[in-house]
Design an enzyme around this catalytic site. Structure first.
Site, PDB file in Angstrom:
ATOM      1  CB  ALA A 138     -18.721 -63.243 -40.560  1.00 44.93           C
ATOM      2  CG  ASP A 144     -12.503 -54.921 -36.869  1.00 42.30           C
ATOM      3  OD1 ASP A 144     -11.719 -55.210 -35.944  1.00 42.30           O
ATOM      4  OD2 ASP A 144     -13.140 -53.860 -36.907  1.00 42.30           O
TER       5      ASP A 144
END
Length: 293
Positions: A139, A160
């Site tokens: 990410a 998350d």
């Protein structure tokens, strides 16, 4: 064959589920993924022995991680989910009719594969929606590339991912929060989960200190999550939005305007309570929080 599925949030604490059945196990390049069937919470999956989500209570976590921040934003159109390979956060984001694009940046494709197969109630077909883009990879790399390309700004970011002592460690830093701000719209907000004040008080305080260094408005949330065995803390962070300022009437009106009416945990009646930490939880954190400057 059944077994006891036990979790150890600290060396001195243990809880779990007797008579659990292991349905699948995969050792990916990043972690061990297991899918279990339990009598109490249905199917759940773990990463390196940590509980992630279950069909029996996932709505508690995912609704709180998405809707307070999403409703505080007047018209969210684009969202980024860091991690979120089970699809639960994306499913909740899709409930907001103005959402045009959701990017789910998940490190491990095996998480997506196993949860799509074994936990369909969690993702609810979210990855089949044309508005959802699944990006497999780090990410942090995705955010850096998006920031350099100036290709997209997000109104909501949902953190998350696994806890700081995991492959996601580099995301829980002020340096990464600075990168995130480069891809956030001026009225954007981040939702992040922190941990249990009874198990992880020192860690939570450190995370809150870093968030307050990076963002002007940081608000704590907490609710009990059975799978995690405790009260669980989350937070929203923004330079402009304050979900805690929404009244029950505000929440009612915005849920109605967006025709969101199938939630199981979050509501106008529970909104204020999410942001009201109990004295005992606050006390656990108080000894670790740095004094305000």
């Amino acid at each position: 064959m059944s077994d006891s599925l036990l979790f150890h949030p600290t060396p001195d604490v243990v809880y779990g589920f007797p008579h659990a059945s292991l349905l699948a196990r995969v050792d990916s390049p990043y972690q061990r993924i297991e899918v279990w069937e339990t009598r109490q919470l249905g199917r759940l999956f773990t990463l390196d022995g940590r509980p992630m989500t279950s069909t029996g209570d996932e709505f508690i976590y995912h609704e709180c991680m998405v809707h307070p921040a999403a409703l505080a934003h007047p018209a969210p159109k684009a969202a980024l989910v860091l991690g979120g390979g089970d699809g639960g956060a994306a499913r909740q984001l899709l409930a907001h009719p103005g959402i045009e694009r959701i990017v789910v940046a998940e490190l491990d494709e095996q998480v997506v594969r196993l949860t799509r197969e074994y936990l369909p109630d969690v993702h609810g077909g979210a990855f089949d929606d044309a508005r959802v883009e699944l990006v497999i990879g780090d990410a942090a790399h995705y955010v850096a590339a998006a920031a350099d390309a100036q290709s997209m700004q997000f109104d909501l970011i949902v953190f998350d991912v696994t806890p700081p002592d995991s492959p996601a460690a580099g995301l829980y830093t002020t340096a990464f929060y600075g990168q995130l701000k480069r891809v956030m719209s001026p009225t954007a907000a981040v939702s992040i989960h922190l941990g249990s004040p009874y198990f992880h008080a020192g860690r939570i305080a450190g995370l809150l200190d870093d968030l307050r260094r990076a963002f002007a408005v940081v608000r704590n949330m907490s609710t009990f999550i059975p799978l995690y065995g405790s009260l669980w803390m989350m937070a929203t962070a923004s330079d402009t939005l304050d979900p805690a300022a929404l009244t029950a009437d505000d929440v009612t009106a915005r849920l109605a305007a967006r025709r969101i009416d199938a939630l199981k945990h979050y509501s106008a009646a529970t909104h204020a309570g999410l942001f009201a930490a109990s004295p005992s939880a606050s006390g656990k954190l108080g000894q670790f929080l740095k004094p305000a400057r």
